[in-house]
Design a protein around this motif. Structure first.
Motif, PDB file in Angstrom:
ATOM      1  N   SER A 145     -15.629  10.793  51.450  1.00 19.33           N
ATOM      2  CA  SER A 145     -16.185  11.938  50.720  1.00 19.33           C
ATOM      3  C   SER A 145     -15.295  13.182  50.805  1.00 19.33           C
ATOM      4  CB  SER A 145     -17.581  12.271  51.261  1.00 19.33           C
ATOM      5  OG  SER A 145     -18.453  11.189  51.105  1.00 19.33           O
ATOM      6  N   VAL A 146     -14.203  13.068  51.579  1.00 17.35           N
ATOM      7  CA  VAL A 146     -13.347  14.237  51.743  1.00 17.35           C
ATOM      8  C   VAL A 146     -12.606  14.522  50.454  1.00 17.35           C
ATOM      9  CG1 VAL A 146     -11.342  15.150  52.954  1.00 17.35           C
ATOM     10  CG2 VAL A 146     -13.085  13.931  54.211  1.00 17.35           C
ATOM     11  N   GLU A 147     -12.453  15.781  50.122  1.00 17.03           N
ATOM     12  CA  GLU A 147     -11.668  16.386  49.040  1.00 17.03           C
ATOM     13  C   GLU A 147     -12.516  17.400  48.356  1.00 17.03           C
ATOM     14  OE1 GLU A 147      -9.272  15.899  44.927  1.00 17.03           O
ATOM     15  OE2 GLU A 147      -9.981  14.099  45.884  1.00 17.03           O
ATOM     16  N   ALA A 189      -2.833  15.090  33.763  1.00 15.41           N
ATOM     17  CA  ALA A 189      -1.721  15.451  34.637  1.00 15.41           C
ATOM     18  C   ALA A 189      -1.601  16.966  34.771  1.00 15.41           C
ATOM     19  CB  ALA A 189      -0.424  14.859  34.097  1.00 15.41           C
ATOM     20  N   LEU A 190      -1.835  17.680  33.674  1.00 17.46           N
ATOM     21  CA  LEU A 190      -1.771  19.141  33.715  1.00 17.46           C
ATOM     22  C   LEU A 190      -2.890  19.721  34.575  1.00 17.46           C
ATOM     23  CD1 LEU A 190      -0.845  19.899  29.986  1.00 17.46           C
ATOM     24  CD2 LEU A 190       0.592  20.287  31.999  1.00 17.46           C
ATOM     25  N   VAL A 191      -4.071  19.117  34.518  1.00 16.18           N
ATOM     26  CA  VAL A 191      -5.155  19.546  35.401  1.00 16.18           C
ATOM     27  C   VAL A 191      -4.727  19.397  36.855  1.00 16.18           C
ATOM     28  CG1 VAL A 191      -7.495  19.023  36.184  1.00 16.18           C
ATOM     29  CG2 VAL A 191      -6.987  19.047  33.745  1.00 16.18           C
ATOM     30  N   GLN A 192      -4.091  18.266  37.171  1.00 14.93           N
ATOM     31  CA  GLN A 192      -3.633  18.015  38.535  1.00 14.93           C
ATOM     32  C   GLN A 192      -2.545  19.006  38.940  1.00 14.93           C
ATOM     33  OE1 GLN A 192      -5.258  15.592  40.106  1.00 14.93           O
ATOM     34  NE2 GLN A 192      -4.254  15.896  42.078  1.00 14.93           N
ATOM     35  N   ASP A 193      -1.700  19.392  37.988  1.00 12.54           N
ATOM     36  CA  ASP A 193      -0.594  20.315  38.288  1.00 12.54           C
ATOM     37  C   ASP A 193      -1.058  21.753  38.487  1.00 12.54           C
ATOM     38  OD1 ASP A 193       1.158  18.210  38.003  1.00 12.54           O
ATOM     39  OD2 ASP A 193       1.777  18.736  35.967  1.00 12.54           O
ATOM     40  N   ALA A 201       1.422  12.289  38.976  1.00 12.60           N
ATOM     41  CA  ALA A 201       0.217  12.603  38.205  1.00 12.60           C
ATOM     42  C   ALA A 201       0.289  12.060  36.783  1.00 12.60           C
ATOM     43  CB  ALA A 201      -0.011  14.117  38.180  1.00 12.60           C
ATOM     44  N   GLY A 202       1.472  12.110  36.166  1.00 16.63           N
ATOM     45  CA  GLY A 202       1.605  11.595  34.807  1.00 16.63           C
ATOM     46  C   GLY A 202       1.373  10.103  34.736  1.00 16.63           C
ATOM     47  N   THR A 203       1.984   9.373  35.665  1.00 23.30           N
ATOM     48  CA  THR A 203       1.781   7.926  35.718  1.00 23.30           C
ATOM     49  C   THR A 203       0.328   7.593  36.007  1.00 23.30           C
ATOM     50  OG1 THR A 203       4.046   7.621  36.525  1.00 23.30           O
ATOM     51  CG2 THR A 203       2.508   5.806  36.868  1.00 23.30           C
ATOM     52  N   SER A 204      -0.278   8.326  36.928  1.00 23.99           N
ATOM     53  CA  SER A 204      -1.681   8.083  37.279  1.00 23.99           C
ATOM     54  C   SER A 204      -2.592   8.300  36.079  1.00 23.99           C
ATOM     55  CB  SER A 204      -2.102   9.008  38.427  1.00 23.99           C
ATOM     56  OG  SER A 204      -1.347   8.756  39.589  1.00 23.99           O
ATOM     57  N   ALA A 205      -2.354   9.377  35.337  1.00 25.13           N
ATOM     58  CA  ALA A 205      -3.180   9.664  34.164  1.00 25.13           C
ATOM     59  C   ALA A 205      -3.017   8.590  33.098  1.00 25.13           C
ATOM     60  CB  ALA A 205      -2.820  11.034  33.596  1.00 25.13           C
ATOM     61  N   SER A 231      -6.275  12.185  42.886  1.00 19.85           N
ATOM     62  CA  SER A 231      -5.866  12.799  44.155  1.00 19.85           C
ATOM     63  C   SER A 231      -5.058  11.844  45.026  1.00 19.85           C
ATOM     64  CB  SER A 231      -7.107  13.267  44.928  1.00 19.85           C
ATOM     65  OG  SER A 231      -7.887  12.158  45.354  1.00 19.85           O
ATOM     66  N   LEU A 232      -5.045  10.562  44.696  1.00 18.66           N
ATOM     67  CA  LEU A 232      -4.371   9.579  45.540  1.00 18.66           C
ATOM     68  C   LEU A 232      -2.853   9.616  45.379  1.00 18.66           C
ATOM     69  CD1 LEU A 232      -6.805   6.549  45.078  1.00 18.66           C
ATOM     70  CD2 LEU A 232      -6.642   8.116  47.026  1.00 18.66           C
ATOM     71  N   PHE A 233      -2.371   9.942  44.170  1.00 19.69           N
ATOM     72  CA  PHE A 233      -0.931   9.973  43.921  1.00 19.69           C
ATOM     73  C   PHE A 233      -0.556  11.257  43.173  1.00 19.69           C
ATOM     74  CE2 PHE A 233      -2.148   5.505  44.140  1.00 19.69           C
ATOM     75  CZ  PHE A 233      -1.247   5.015  45.084  1.00 19.69           C
TER      76      PHE A 233
END
Length: 406
Positions: A404-406, A125-129, A341-345, A335-337
Motif C-alpha cells: 500500500s506504500v506510495e 509518461a508526462l504525468v509521471q515526469d 515511463a514512456g515504455t511503461s505507458a 511507479s515501478l519503472f
C-alpha cells in the motif's frame, strides 16, 4: 526523466493539466465521433457501412503499432519532439482523409492519422515526469474521468457535426483541436532529455524488463479488465439500445451522455477515497463495485423486461467502479519503472487496448443474450482482477514490502 529539469511552477502545472486533458480528448475523438457519419461516408466513397467500419479497425491497429515505438523512443530522445511530430502527422492524415475521393486512399490516410495519434500515449509518461505523489494520482483520476466523458459525448457531437458540416466536419474539428494542442505543447513542455548519455543498442529492450515483472503486468491487467467492462458496453450499446429497444440515434446519444455523468461521480468518489485509502484498497473497492454491477444486471434481467433503465442502472455502478480502479492501478504500475515511463505507458496502453478489444469482440459476438453476457463478464473480469490484486499483496508480504506504500 531529466535529472537537471527544474520543478514546474504552479502556472506550468496548470498549463500541463490542460495539455494532458486535450491529449486525452484527441486520443478518443477520432474514433467515436465518426460513428454517426458511417452512412454518409459509405455514400461518398460508394461503399458499404461495413467497409467504412474497416477504417475504425485500421485506425485502432495504427495507434497500437505507433505507440509501441513512441513510448520507448521517448525515453531515449525525450517527449516533446515526438509529441509535436506525432500531432503534425495526425493532422496530415486528417487533411488527406478530407481531400481524397478514393476509398483505398481514405484508408491509407486514416492509418497515417492513427500513427500520429499514437503520440497521445505519452500523456501517462508526462504525468509521471511532471507530477508527484497525491497530485499525480488525482490527475490520473481526472484523466480517466475525462476519457469516459469524452467517449460518452462523442456520438452526440458526431451527430451534430454530421448534420451541420457533413462527414468532413469531424476531421476539420480534429485538425483545429490538434493545432491548438500543438501550440500548447510548444510553449508548455520543456525540451527534456534522457538521464543516460549512452545510446541504447535496442530501444525495445526495456519492454522485456517491464513485461516480465509480475506486479507491473498484473496492475495493468487489473486496469485493462476494468476498462474492458466499460469498453464492452460502449461497443454493444448500439445493439441494445438501437437494435433491440429501437431508440433513435438522438435518444441513444442522450443515454450515453447520462452514462458519462457516472464518470464525474466516480471521479469525485475516487478523489475522496484517495485521501483515506491506499491505492490497494481503492482497487479492491472499485472492483467490488464492478462485481456488484454484474450481479445487479443479472438480477434485473431475470425479474424485469429489457429497458434502458435495466441496462443503464448497473452500468452506472460499473462505471463508478472503473473510475476508481483504473487510476489507482495505473499509478501503482507506473511507479515501478519511473526511469522508463514512456515504455511503461506504451506497454500498459497496449495491454489495455488488446484486452478491451478482444473482450468486447467476444461479448458482441456472443450468441446468448447480450445483457446476461455483459453481466457475467463483469463478474468474471472483476473476480480475476481481485485474485490478481490479492496475489500481488501476498507476494509483497512474503518479501516484507508493504503493497500500500506510495
Amino acid at each position: 526523466m531529466d535529472e537537471g529539469r527544474s520543478e514546474p511552477t504552479v502556472k506550468q502545472r496548470r498549463g500541463a493539466v490542460s495539455l494532458l486533458l486535450a491529449m486525452v480528448l484527441l486520443g478518443v475523438f477520432p474514433l467515436d465521433v465518426l460513428l454517426p457519419s458511417f452512412p454518409a461516408l459509405a455514400e461518398h466513397f460508394r461503399s458499404t457501412p461495413a467497409d467504412i467500419a474497416l477504417s475504425i479497425s485500421l485506425f485502432a491497429v495504427g495507434i497500437a503499432a505507433s505507440q509501441l515505438l513512441i513510448g520507448p523512443l521517448s525515453d531515449v530522445i525525450g517527449r516533446k519532439g515526438l509529441l509535436l511530430a506525432g500531432i503534425a502527422v495526425s493532422m496530415l492524415g486528417a487533411v488527406g482523409c478530407i481531400l481524397t475521393t478514393d476509398y483505398v486512399h481514405f484508408l491509407l490516410f486514416r492509418v497515417i492519422q492513427a500513427l500520429g495519434c499514437g503520440c497521445f500515449v505519452l500523456s501517462q509518461a508526462l504525468v509521471q515526469d511532471l507530477f508527484k505523489g497525491e497530485e499525480r494520482d488525482r490527475l490520473r483520476i481526472l484523466m480517466v474521468t475525462a476519457t469516459g466523458i469524452f467517449i460518452s459525448v462523442s456520438p452526440l457531437a458526431g451527430t451534430f457535426l454530421q448534420a451541420t458540416l457533413d462527414w468532413q466536419g469531424s476531421f476539420w474539428v480534429f485538425i483545429a483541436l490538434a493545432a491548438i494542442v500543438l501550440l500548447k505543447a510548444c510553449f508548455i513542455l520543456e525540451n527534456t532529455r534522457p538521464t543516460t548519455t549512452g545510446a541504447r543498442p535496442n530501444i525495445f529492450l526495456p519492454y522485456r524488463q517491464v513485461l516480465c515483472d509480475f506486479d507491473f503486468l498484473s496492475y495493468w491487467l487489473i486496469s485493462a479488465f476494468a476498462f474492458a467492462c466499460h469498453f464492452s458496453f460502449i461497443v454493444i450499446s448500439p445493439l441494445i439500445f438501437m437494435d433491440q429497444l429501437q431508440l433513435s440515434a438522438y435518444d441513444f446519444s442522450i443515454i450515453l451522455l447520462v452514462y458519462g455523468g457516472a464518470y464525474i461521480v466516480g471521479g469525485s468518489v475516487a478523489i475522496v477515497l484517495g485521501r483515506y485509502m491506499s491505492p490497494g484498497h481503492q482497487i479492491i473497492s472499485g472492483l467490488s463495485l464492478i462485481l456488484l454491477s454484474g450481479l445487479i444486471m443479472l438480477y434485473l434481467l431475470s425479474h424485469f423486461a429489457l429497458s434502458a433503465a435495466t441496462v443503464l442502472v448497473p452500468m452506472l455502478v460499473c462505471t463508478a467502479g472503473t473510475t476508481i480502479v483504473r487510476p489507482a492501478a495505473t499509478s501503482k504500475a507506473m511507479s515501478l519503472f519511473p526511469e522508463n515511463a514512456g515504455t511503461s505507458a506504451s506497454a500498459g496502453s497496449t495491454v489495455i487496448f488488446i484486452c478491451g478489444g478482444l473482450i468486447s469482440a467476444l461479448i458482441s459476438l456472443s450468441p446468448a443474450n447480450l445483457q446476461s453476457t455483459l453481466g457475467y463478464s463483469f463478474i468474471i473480469l472483476s473476480g480475476v482482477a481481485l485474485v490478481l490484486n490479492s496475489h500481488i499483496n501476498s507476494r509483497a508480504k512474503s518479501l516484507g514490502v508493504s503493497p500500500s506504500v506510495e
